[in-house]
Design a protein around this motif. Structure first.
Motif, PDB file in Angstrom:
ATOM      1  N   ILE A   1       0.858  -1.181   0.000  1.00 13.02           N
ATOM      2  CA  ILE A   1       0.000   0.000   0.000  1.00 13.02           C
ATOM      3  C   ILE A   1       0.894   1.230   0.000  1.00 13.02           C
ATOM      4  CG2 ILE A   1      -1.683   1.333   1.313  1.00 13.02           C
ATOM      5  CD1 ILE A   1      -2.807  -1.315   2.342  1.00 13.02           C
ATOM      6  N   ALA A   2       0.628   2.146  -0.926  1.00 17.30           N
ATOM      7  CA  ALA A   2       1.416   3.369  -1.030  1.00 17.30           C
ATOM      8  C   ALA A   2       0.622   4.539  -0.462  1.00 17.30           C
ATOM      9  CB  ALA A   2       1.781   3.648  -2.484  1.00 17.30           C
ATOM     10  N   ILE A   3       1.282   5.358   0.331  1.00 16.29           N
ATOM     11  CA  ILE A   3       0.688   6.572   0.871  1.00 16.29           C
ATOM     12  C   ILE A   3       1.414   7.762   0.262  1.00 16.29           C
ATOM     13  CG2 ILE A   3       0.254   7.934   2.950  1.00 16.29           C
ATOM     14  CD1 ILE A   3       0.156   5.319   4.516  1.00 16.29           C
TER      15      ILE A   3
ATOM     16  N   GLN B   1      -8.603  17.808  -1.817  1.00 18.08           N
ATOM     17  CA  GLN B   1      -9.772  16.970  -1.561  1.00 18.08           C
ATOM     18  C   GLN B   1      -9.539  16.087  -0.337  1.00 18.08           C
ATOM     19  OE1 GLN B   1      -7.870  16.837  -4.305  1.00 18.08           O
ATOM     20  NE2 GLN B   1      -9.078  16.732  -6.191  1.00 18.08           N
ATOM     21  N   ARG B   2     -10.658  15.719   0.289  1.00 20.09           N
ATOM     22  CA  ARG B   2     -10.587  14.745   1.380  1.00 20.09           C
ATOM     23  C   ARG B   2     -10.181  13.391   0.813  1.00 20.09           C
ATOM     24  NH1 ARG B   2     -13.635  10.792   3.809  1.00 20.09           N
ATOM     25  NH2 ARG B   2     -13.664  10.748   6.101  1.00 20.09           N
ATOM     26  N   ASN B   3      -9.321  12.681   1.553  1.00 25.91           N
ATOM     27  CA  ASN B   3      -8.911  11.362   1.068  1.00 25.91           C
ATOM     28  C   ASN B   3     -10.126  10.433   0.984  1.00 25.91           C
ATOM     29  OD1 ASN B   3      -8.792  11.440   4.037  1.00 25.91           O
ATOM     30  ND2 ASN B   3      -8.232   9.294   3.862  1.00 25.91           N
ATOM     31  N   ARG B   4     -10.133   9.556  -0.010  1.00 27.15           N
ATOM     32  CA  ARG B   4     -11.280   8.679  -0.238  1.00 27.15           C
ATOM     33  C   ARG B   4     -10.967   7.230   0.130  1.00 27.15           C
ATOM     34  NH1 ARG B   4     -13.907   9.753  -5.937  1.00 27.15           N
ATOM     35  NH2 ARG B   4     -15.506   8.439  -4.947  1.00 27.15           N
ATOM     36  N   ILE B   5      -9.901   7.017   0.862  1.00 25.91           N
ATOM     37  CA  ILE B   5      -9.577   5.690   1.362  1.00 25.91           C
ATOM     38  C   ILE B   5      -8.931   5.856   2.726  1.00 25.91           C
ATOM     39  CG2 ILE B   5      -7.280   5.631   0.281  1.00 25.91           C
ATOM     40  CD1 ILE B   5      -7.725   2.645  -0.219  1.00 25.91           C
ATOM     41  N   HIS B   6      -9.239   4.934   3.631  1.00 21.99           N
ATOM     42  CA  HIS B   6      -8.576   4.967   4.932  1.00 21.99           C
ATOM     43  C   HIS B   6      -8.390   3.547   5.423  1.00 21.99           C
ATOM     44  CE1 HIS B   6     -12.851   4.811   6.232  1.00 21.99           C
ATOM     45  NE2 HIS B   6     -12.371   4.089   7.237  1.00 21.99           N
ATOM     46  N   PHE B   7      -7.551   3.367   6.424  1.00 21.69           N
ATOM     47  CA  PHE B   7      -7.271   2.046   6.969  1.00 21.69           C
ATOM     48  C   PHE B   7      -8.072   1.837   8.242  1.00 21.69           C
ATOM     49  CE2 PHE B   7      -2.627   2.231   5.268  1.00 21.69           C
ATOM     50  CZ  PHE B   7      -3.118   2.197   3.979  1.00 21.69           C
ATOM     51  N   ASP B   8      -8.625   0.645   8.411  1.00 15.11           N
ATOM     52  CA  ASP B   8      -9.206   0.216   9.684  1.00 15.11           C
ATOM     53  C   ASP B   8      -8.264  -0.817  10.300  1.00 15.11           C
ATOM     54  OD1 ASP B   8     -11.374   1.814   9.292  1.00 15.11           O
ATOM     55  OD2 ASP B   8     -12.810   0.204   8.953  1.00 15.11           O
ATOM     56  N   ILE B   9      -7.788  -0.551  11.502  1.00 14.59           N
ATOM     57  CA  ILE B   9      -6.896  -1.464  12.195  1.00 14.59           C
ATOM     58  C   ILE B   9      -7.656  -2.039  13.376  1.00 14.59           C
ATOM     59  CG2 ILE B   9      -4.671  -1.776  13.342  1.00 14.59           C
ATOM     60  CD1 ILE B   9      -5.098   1.377  11.407  1.00 14.59           C
TER      61      ILE B   9
ATOM     62  N   LEU C   1      -8.425   8.569  13.552  1.00 12.46           N
ATOM     63  CA  LEU C   1      -7.181   9.304  13.683  1.00 12.46           C
ATOM     64  C   LEU C   1      -6.713   9.738  12.300  1.00 12.46           C
ATOM     65  CD1 LEU C   1      -7.329   7.157  16.137  1.00 12.46           C
ATOM     66  CD2 LEU C   1      -4.922   7.658  16.422  1.00 12.46           C
ATOM     67  N   ALA C   2      -5.770  10.659  12.262  1.00 10.17           N
ATOM     68  CA  ALA C   2      -5.200  11.097  10.990  1.00 10.17           C
ATOM     69  C   ALA C   2      -3.744  11.469  11.195  1.00 10.17           C
ATOM     70  CB  ALA C   2      -5.975  12.286  10.423  1.00 10.17           C
TER      71      ALA C   2
ATOM     72  N   ASN D   1      -4.368  12.004   6.161  1.00  9.74           N
ATOM     73  CA  ASN D   1      -4.678  10.621   5.801  1.00  9.74           C
ATOM     74  C   ASN D   1      -5.194   9.895   7.038  1.00  9.74           C
ATOM     75  OD1 ASN D   1      -3.502  10.759   3.045  1.00  9.74           O
ATOM     76  ND2 ASN D   1      -1.597  11.056   4.181  1.00  9.74           N
ATOM     77  N   GLU D   2      -6.328   9.239   6.907  1.00  7.45           N
ATOM     78  CA  GLU D   2      -7.034   8.732   8.087  1.00  7.45           C
ATOM     79  C   GLU D   2      -6.833   7.243   8.334  1.00  7.45           C
ATOM     80  OE1 GLU D   2     -11.116   9.805   7.624  1.00  7.45           O
ATOM     81  OE2 GLU D   2     -10.731  11.948   7.835  1.00  7.45           O
TER      82      GLU D   2
END
Length: 230
Positions: free
Chosen positions: A117-119, A171-179, A212-213, A218-219
């Motif tokens: 995954i690239a950020i 723009q608001r990021n359109r992908i985030h991670f759930d841990i 969190l961000a 990036n969330e």
């Protein structure tokens, strides 16, 4: 003497054994008929690798397949010993009437693969500590710089790497991670992520999840099983 191989050398060396070179590793898959057969094959493979198993081999055992990964773990590199172990593992599968193969052109849903995954970031060094903390990740062997990738220390999650941006994206990021973590791990994970430069965006749904961000927005959500019933 064990020698580190180039990408092309590693790829060519294992091609005929049913292995493929992927992101600094060698990987193959063996289809099996049961979890018991998978466990038996895994045990036979560890025995064949001997003292080198702990330094080179990772095994993902499932009821329908066993996925083998080889790499000199303390150097994050493929070596001549990995190639020899690949040959021995393929031979071990063959003796059991099984086939080590990359599952290319077999009708399988996919071939062997690794996910990264690239950020994208303007300040990679600024956001990297947050992602290291919130994911519980660590540095890859030999790559401990402020802009280097991060890896899951137990080898289950995808690697994270960072791509330098040349301009901001409003723009608001359109992908985030759930841990998803154990409920009694969540407070510590959040605390370390905030100490590493993160921001708490929302706790209104806690303890089901906290948003969190990183410094660039990036969330990531730290989630638990709690707060989801009723």
């Amino acid at each position: 003497m064990e020698q580190i191989l180039s990408r092309q050398e590693a790829s060519e060396a294992v091609q005929d054994y049913g292995w493929r070179f992927l992101l600094g590793t060698l990987r193959t898959s063996v289809r099996v008929r049961s979890l018991a057969q998978a466990m038996s094959l895994a045990a036979d493979t560890v025995a064949v690798c001997g003292d080198d198993a702990d330094r080179h081999l990772r095994v993902d055992v499932r009821p329908d397949r066993v996925v083998f990964t080889l790499q000199l773990l303390d150097r994050a590199a493929v070596t001549t010993r990995d190639v020899e172990l690949a040959r021995q593992i393929s031979a071990t599968a063959d003796r059991s009437g099984l086939l080590a193969e990359p599952e290319i052109g077999t009708g399988a849903s996919r071939s062997v693969q690794l996910l990264e995954i690239a950020i994208d970031a303007l300040n990679v060094a600024g956001i990297r500590p947050f992602w290291k903390a919130v994911l519980g990740y660590t540095d890859e062997a030999g790559a401990e710089g402020p802009e280097d990738p991060l890896i899951d220390p137990v080898g289950q999650g995808p690697a994270i790497w960072f791509q330098q941006m040349d301009r901001a994206r409003p723009q608001r990021n359109r992908i985030h991670f759930d841990i998803c973590v154990p409920h009694d791990e969540a407070p510590r994970r959040i605390e370390t992520a905030l100490a590493a430069g993160g921001r708490l965006m929302s706790a209104t749904r806690a303890p089901a999840f906290w948003v969190l961000a990183d410094l660039e927005g990036n969330e990531a959500c730290v989630t638990t099983w709690q707060g989801r019933d009723g």
